[in-house]
Design a protein around this motif. Structure first.
Motif, PDB file in Angstrom:
ATOM      1  N   GLY A 117     -57.265  26.505  33.551  1.00  0.00           N
ATOM      2  CA  GLY A 117     -57.534  25.117  33.159  1.00  0.00           C
ATOM      3  C   GLY A 117     -58.936  24.802  33.344  1.00  0.00           C
ATOM      4  N   PRO A 118     -59.566  23.854  32.831  1.00  0.00           N
ATOM      5  CA  PRO A 118     -58.669  22.936  31.737  1.00  0.00           C
ATOM      6  C   PRO A 118     -58.907  23.679  30.239  1.00  0.00           C
ATOM      7  CG  PRO A 118     -61.036  21.974  32.356  1.00  0.00           C
ATOM      8  CD  PRO A 118     -60.887  23.225  33.255  1.00  0.00           C
ATOM      9  N   VAL A 119     -57.959  23.885  29.800  1.00  0.00           N
ATOM     10  CA  VAL A 119     -57.993  24.654  28.571  1.00  0.00           C
ATOM     11  C   VAL A 119     -58.313  23.448  27.258  1.00  0.00           C
ATOM     12  CG1 VAL A 119     -56.585  26.601  28.861  1.00  0.00           C
ATOM     13  CG2 VAL A 119     -55.454  24.474  28.269  1.00  0.00           C
ATOM     14  N   ARG A 120     -57.687  22.123  27.795  1.00  0.00           N
ATOM     15  CA  ARG A 120     -58.289  20.721  26.994  1.00  0.00           C
ATOM     16  C   ARG A 120     -58.771  19.857  28.100  1.00  0.00           C
ATOM     17  NH1 ARG A 120     -55.921  20.249  22.207  1.00  0.00           N
ATOM     18  NH2 ARG A 120     -57.617  18.884  21.706  1.00  0.00           N
ATOM     19  N   PRO A 226     -41.199  23.985  28.418  1.00  0.00           N
ATOM     20  CA  PRO A 226     -42.539  24.445  27.345  1.00  0.00           C
ATOM     21  C   PRO A 226     -43.436  25.109  28.403  1.00  0.00           C
ATOM     22  CG  PRO A 226     -41.938  22.008  28.118  1.00  0.00           C
ATOM     23  CD  PRO A 226     -40.752  22.463  28.315  1.00  0.00           C
ATOM     24  N   ALA A 227     -43.452  24.686  29.515  1.00  0.00           N
ATOM     25  CA  ALA A 227     -44.581  25.360  30.417  1.00  0.00           C
ATOM     26  C   ALA A 227     -44.687  26.876  30.159  1.00  0.00           C
ATOM     27  CB  ALA A 227     -44.733  24.946  31.835  1.00  0.00           C
ATOM     28  N   LEU A 228     -43.318  27.292  29.925  1.00  0.00           N
ATOM     29  CA  LEU A 228     -43.186  28.836  29.859  1.00  0.00           C
ATOM     30  C   LEU A 228     -43.176  29.446  28.262  1.00  0.00           C
ATOM     31  CD1 LEU A 228     -42.744  31.576  31.232  1.00  0.00           C
ATOM     32  CD2 LEU A 228     -40.075  31.219  31.023  1.00  0.00           C
ATOM     33  N   PHE A 229     -42.137  28.560  27.581  1.00  0.00           N
ATOM     34  CA  PHE A 229     -41.879  29.012  26.296  1.00  0.00           C
ATOM     35  C   PHE A 229     -42.676  28.441  25.269  1.00  0.00           C
ATOM     36  CE2 PHE A 229     -37.529  28.787  28.479  1.00  0.00           C
ATOM     37  CZ  PHE A 229     -37.410  30.184  28.565  1.00  0.00           C
ATOM     38  N   ASN A 230     -43.266  27.338  25.448  1.00  0.00           N
ATOM     39  CA  ASN A 230     -44.342  26.558  24.236  1.00  0.00           C
ATOM     40  C   ASN A 230     -45.680  26.331  24.711  1.00  0.00           C
ATOM     41  OD1 ASN A 230     -41.297  24.962  23.951  1.00  0.00           O
ATOM     42  ND2 ASN A 230     -41.882  26.364  22.377  1.00  0.00           N
ATOM     43  N   PRO A 231     -46.470  27.181  25.444  1.00  0.00           N
ATOM     44  CA  PRO A 231     -47.806  26.679  25.827  1.00  0.00           C
ATOM     45  C   PRO A 231     -48.548  26.544  24.782  1.00  0.00           C
ATOM     46  CG  PRO A 231     -47.218  29.194  26.410  1.00  0.00           C
ATOM     47  CD  PRO A 231     -45.739  28.305  25.838  1.00  0.00           C
ATOM     48  N   ASP A 232     -48.481  27.182  23.574  1.00  0.00           N
ATOM     49  CA  ASP A 232     -49.015  26.659  22.334  1.00  0.00           C
ATOM     50  C   ASP A 232     -49.076  25.478  21.960  1.00  0.00           C
ATOM     51  OD1 ASP A 232     -46.543  27.646  21.709  1.00  0.00           O
ATOM     52  OD2 ASP A 232     -47.358  28.145  19.532  1.00  0.00           O
ATOM     53  N   VAL A 266     -55.203  33.535  21.994  1.00  0.00           N
ATOM     54  CA  VAL A 266     -55.795  32.974  20.700  1.00  0.00           C
ATOM     55  C   VAL A 266     -56.237  31.536  20.623  1.00  0.00           C
ATOM     56  CG1 VAL A 266     -55.908  33.067  18.277  1.00  0.00           C
ATOM     57  CG2 VAL A 266     -55.531  35.070  19.328  1.00  0.00           C
ATOM     58  N   ARG A 267     -55.129  30.803  21.021  1.00  0.00           N
ATOM     59  CA  ARG A 267     -55.083  29.374  20.959  1.00  0.00           C
ATOM     60  C   ARG A 267     -56.293  28.789  22.205  1.00  0.00           C
ATOM     61  NH1 ARG A 267     -53.790  30.444  17.003  1.00  0.00           N
ATOM     62  NH2 ARG A 267     -51.759  30.032  15.848  1.00  0.00           N
ATOM     63  N   VAL A 268     -56.283  29.699  23.255  1.00  0.00           N
ATOM     64  CA  VAL A 268     -57.192  29.349  24.428  1.00  0.00           C
ATOM     65  C   VAL A 268     -58.666  29.613  24.113  1.00  0.00           C
ATOM     66  CG1 VAL A 268     -57.760  30.007  26.577  1.00  0.00           C
ATOM     67  CG2 VAL A 268     -55.487  29.970  26.348  1.00  0.00           C
ATOM     68  N   ALA A 269     -58.865  30.708  23.367  1.00  0.00           N
ATOM     69  CA  ALA A 269     -60.223  30.695  22.929  1.00  0.00           C
ATOM     70  C   ALA A 269     -60.518  29.812  21.951  1.00  0.00           C
ATOM     71  CB  ALA A 269     -60.218  32.273  22.410  1.00  0.00           C
ATOM     72  N   GLU A 270     -59.715  29.523  21.090  1.00  0.00           N
ATOM     73  CA  GLU A 270     -60.074  28.363  20.026  1.00  0.00           C
ATOM     74  C   GLU A 270     -60.494  27.159  20.609  1.00  0.00           C
ATOM     75  OE1 GLU A 270     -57.384  29.880  16.401  1.00  0.00           O
ATOM     76  OE2 GLU A 270     -56.604  28.208  17.640  1.00  0.00           O
ATOM     77  N   PRO A 274     -62.805  29.779  28.632  1.00  0.00           N
ATOM     78  CA  PRO A 274     -63.438  31.216  28.846  1.00  0.00           C
ATOM     79  C   PRO A 274     -62.032  32.268  28.976  1.00  0.00           C
ATOM     80  CG  PRO A 274     -63.949  30.066  30.757  1.00  0.00           C
ATOM     81  CD  PRO A 274     -63.323  29.261  30.069  1.00  0.00           C
ATOM     82  N   VAL A 275     -61.531  32.999  27.913  1.00  0.00           N
ATOM     83  CA  VAL A 275     -60.627  33.818  28.229  1.00  0.00           C
ATOM     84  C   VAL A 275     -60.808  34.966  29.319  1.00  0.00           C
ATOM     85  CG1 VAL A 275     -59.266  35.455  26.914  1.00  0.00           C
ATOM     86  CG2 VAL A 275     -59.692  33.457  25.815  1.00  0.00           C
ATOM     87  N   GLU A 276     -61.968  35.268  29.263  1.00  0.00           N
ATOM     88  CA  GLU A 276     -62.509  36.440  30.240  1.00  0.00           C
ATOM     89  C   GLU A 276     -62.011  36.132  31.844  1.00  0.00           C
ATOM     90  OE1 GLU A 276     -66.112  33.988  29.645  1.00  0.00           O
ATOM     91  OE2 GLU A 276     -64.603  34.672  28.458  1.00  0.00           O
ATOM     92  N   VAL A 277     -61.960  35.013  32.108  1.00  0.00           N
ATOM     93  CA  VAL A 277     -61.385  34.694  33.546  1.00  0.00           C
ATOM     94  C   VAL A 277     -60.075  34.465  33.677  1.00  0.00           C
ATOM     95  CG1 VAL A 277     -63.697  33.154  33.824  1.00  0.00           C
ATOM     96  CG2 VAL A 277     -61.286  32.163  33.133  1.00  0.00           C
TER      97      VAL A 277
END
Length: 655
Positions: A117-120, A226-232, A266-270, A274-277
């Motif tokens: 994070g932060p992804v948002r 949801p932290a495991l099953f619904n991260p999107d 894909v959602r993280v990148a959107e 930085p997906v690379e980390v």
């Protein structure tokens, strides 16, 4: 003056909001077996620091100079302690370290490095939860579950998940808080950490009258976790943290719950993270085959170029190994599919006419090829692997090439004609089918700076490698990993590896293997158990790349993807026909039963006992294991005698 309320005969300070201009202490726990600090951690801390008056980082275990240099700019203090008690006891150590100074803060956030994070943005969550009058709050929670999945009985209480617990001063200045940490039990295992703290913390304090809330409640999502099953879905709703577990959990379990890791990235990148980390950290800490499955790292690439940027070219080396002049010609035809400039290096074994091969290489219609060189290698036993790691060692170490394409002309022995023919086509098609296909592979390397290796998935058509890919090579592989300082976990069953010996790699990702001073003698002489170094190193390449933070992808053409999928689908269907449940249930049942061997009466009895009377087998195992090894040794020697008497040649399975 803080008001108090009576709950069950106890006087509890009324919950408060986070005040305007309030002070927040962030306690962040780090653990890395190497003592390093991966790049995602400073990213997480840099964002948190904007919302904290003080950031205290607690390191469980050791901390390298590199790790300290990464943490210092994003923290106010670093506390290094023994790796005992997981992050819970690290939090306790931090609270003890701050001591009376805790009263200077309005909120304490206890968190750790188990999320990205932060992804948002953090801000909206801190603002929303800061307005709520509570004693403590979490980012996510876990619904009540019966029976408890960790014990198989009783109840797993509803609880706020311990990777993020924020506590207001009305609670952390109380005697209830002090006594909880004073009486905290020892936690020697992960299950202790869950059952003695995470699962009990929320209930312990709510029963004493403390009010809890959660930013993203499981009740608002379609699953209890949801932290495991619904991260999107969490990310879509603004959750700033993405748990690491969905990217390293047991793949059949995630399959059972349709958790699609590739979609989550894909959602993280959107969302601009930085997906690379993420991939750097996972490559260093997750077994390659597990990561490949959890994140969906297979690429099915079209035969026409849709991704390569000619404005960002690579310096490419192509290394070809062949056991005959005819094989050289055959492989060079495929090399002609490479659409970019490259240097060509051809190695041959010592009984091939080097002058003839030099003429063939010089005459090959390869306008892309600049430097062309042919070398003879002295060892047949090491084949293309010794030629690569010893014969071209100077080239690989020179730093003059960004990518290396390794291909060869050998074919597997002890295989029928069709398997041999398909091996050649499968390996070379999936790397060098056409200029467009190769360009798309190069495009992958352009898009992902952390991509270290690309190769076809291990073959399963004409091969029996699934379930035994490590074969006799694991022990020697462990020795090599220790020698080279590779701490990436090994895959449990079969490795994700270029078992055909062909790949495209970033030269930097091969550094641990190319800097080792291998000798031809090491390749010629197999170690105890027949573990040839060439076969071991094939299996070590992704692990060595992962140690340096480079991830691996596998690639297929659409044709081979179709062939592979329908074949694998049919085989899985047949293998599943006699065992009930989802694949994860079938796998766990068969693993409990253990090795089937030849399926004789002894093996069937052993499997029955393991499945139905496991405690009895635990008692008997110390006796049965030595006896079994002796019996198997006697049987092998007896069979060898019979084969010699009957004139049947010895055979072995090529992996």
């Amino acid at each position: 003056m803080t008001e108090a309320v009576e709950v069950a005969g106890r006087s509890v300070a009324a919950p408060g909001v986070f005040p305007v201009g309030g002070r927040r202490l962030v306690v962040y726990v780090v653990f890395d077996r190497r003592g390093d600090v991966d790049d995602y951690i400073p990213v997480a801390l840099a964002g948190l620091r904007e919302h904290a008056a003080r950031v205290l980082v607690v390191v469980n275990g050791k901390l390298t100079d590199q790790g300290r240099a990464a943490l210092e700019p994003v923290s106010d203090e670093i506390l290094v302690r023994e790796n005992e008690g997981f992050d819970i006891w690290a939090h306790k150590a931090a609270l003890d370290h701050v001591g009376a100074g805790l009263a200077e803060f309005d909120e304490v956030l206890l968190t750790n490095d188990t999320w990205f994070g932060p992804v948002r943005p953090y801000g909206p969550v801190f603002e929303r939860m800061g307005e709520r009058a509570v004693h403590f709050w979490g980012m996510t929670d876990h619904a009540r579950e019966e029976p408890n999945p960790f014990t198989g009985k009783g109840v797993l209480p509803y609880h706020v998940q311990s990777f993020w617990i924020a506590v207001r001063r009305e609670m952390f200045l109380s005697e209830a808080w002090a006594s909880y940490w004073r009486d905290l039990p020892q936690m020697p295992s992960y299950f202790d950490a869950v059952l003695k703290h995470e699962a009990l913390f929320t209930e312990h304090f709510t029963e004493r009258g403390y009010a809890v809330d959660v930013a993203y409640a499981s009740a608002d999502y379609p699953t209890d976790h949801p932290a495991l099953f619904n991260p999107d879905l969490l990310m879509a709703d603004g959750c700033p943290v993405l748990k690491r577990r969905p990217f390293f959990h047991y793949p059949p379990f995630l399959d059972r719950h349709a958790v699609i890791g590739r979609q989550n990235l894909v959602r993280v990148a959107e969302h601009g993270y930085p997906v690379e980390v993420i991939l750097q950290n996972l490559a260093r800490n997750v077994a390659p085959k597990t990561l490949n499955a959890d994140v969906g790292m297979l690429e099915v690439l079209p035969g026409v170029d849709v991704s390569y940027d000619p404005e960002r070219p690579f310096r490419v080396a192509v290394m070809v190994h062949a056991g005959s002049a005819a094989a050289v010609v055959r492989v060079l035809r495929r090399v002609g599919s490479i659409p970019v400039p490259f240097d060509l290096f051809v190695s041959i074994v010592d009984d091939v006419d080097v002058q003839e091969v030099e003429r063939l290489v010089a005459a090959a219609e390869l306008p892309q090829a600049g430097r062309r060189e042919v070398r003879r290698t002295p060892a047949r036993r090491g084949r293309d692997m010794s030629a690569f790691f010893i014969g071209w060692r100077d080239v690989l170490r020179a730093g003059e090439h960004d990518l290396v394409i390794k291909v060869h002309g050998r074919t597997p022995s002890k295989r029928n004609v069709n398997a041999t023919r398909y091996f050649r086509r499968y390996q070379l098609d999936n790397l060098l089918l056409s200029p467009g296909h190769v360009a798309n592979i190069l495009g992958l390397f352009q898009r992902e700076q952390g991509l270290g290796l690309v190769f076809p998935p291990p073959m399963h058509i004409g091969y029996a490698t699934p379930g035994r890919g490590w074969h006799a090579y694991r022990d020697r592989g462990k020795d090599i990993a220790e020698m080279l300082g590779i701490e990436v976990p090994f895959d449990g069953i079969s490795p994700l590896a270029p078992l055909g010996g062909m790949w495209i790699a970033r030269t930097a990702a091969l550094r641990l293997l190319t800097e080792a001073d291998w000798t031809y003698d090491e390749f010629i002489k197999p170690s105890k158990g027949g573990a040839e170094l060439s076969k071991v190193l094939e299996r070590m390449v992704p692990l060595a790349a992962g140690e340096l933070g480079f991830h691996t992808r596998t690639v297929l053409t659409p044709e081979h993807a179709a062939i592979s999928h329908v074949s694998l689908e049919y085989k899985v269907d047949q293998l599943s026909s006699t065992t009930p449940g989802y694949p994860v249930d079938q796998i766990q049942y068969l693993h409990r039963a253990g090795w089937m061997g030849a399926g004789g009466m002894v093996a069937m009895t052993r499997m029955y006992m393991r499945t139905n009377h496991p405690r009895t087998m635990q008692v008997l195992n110390p006796v049965l294991s030595p006896a079994g090894r002796i019996a198997r040794g006697v049987m092998r020697r007896g069979k060898a005698v019979v084969r010699r008497v009957r004139g049947i040649p010895e055979t072995k399975v090529e992996q």
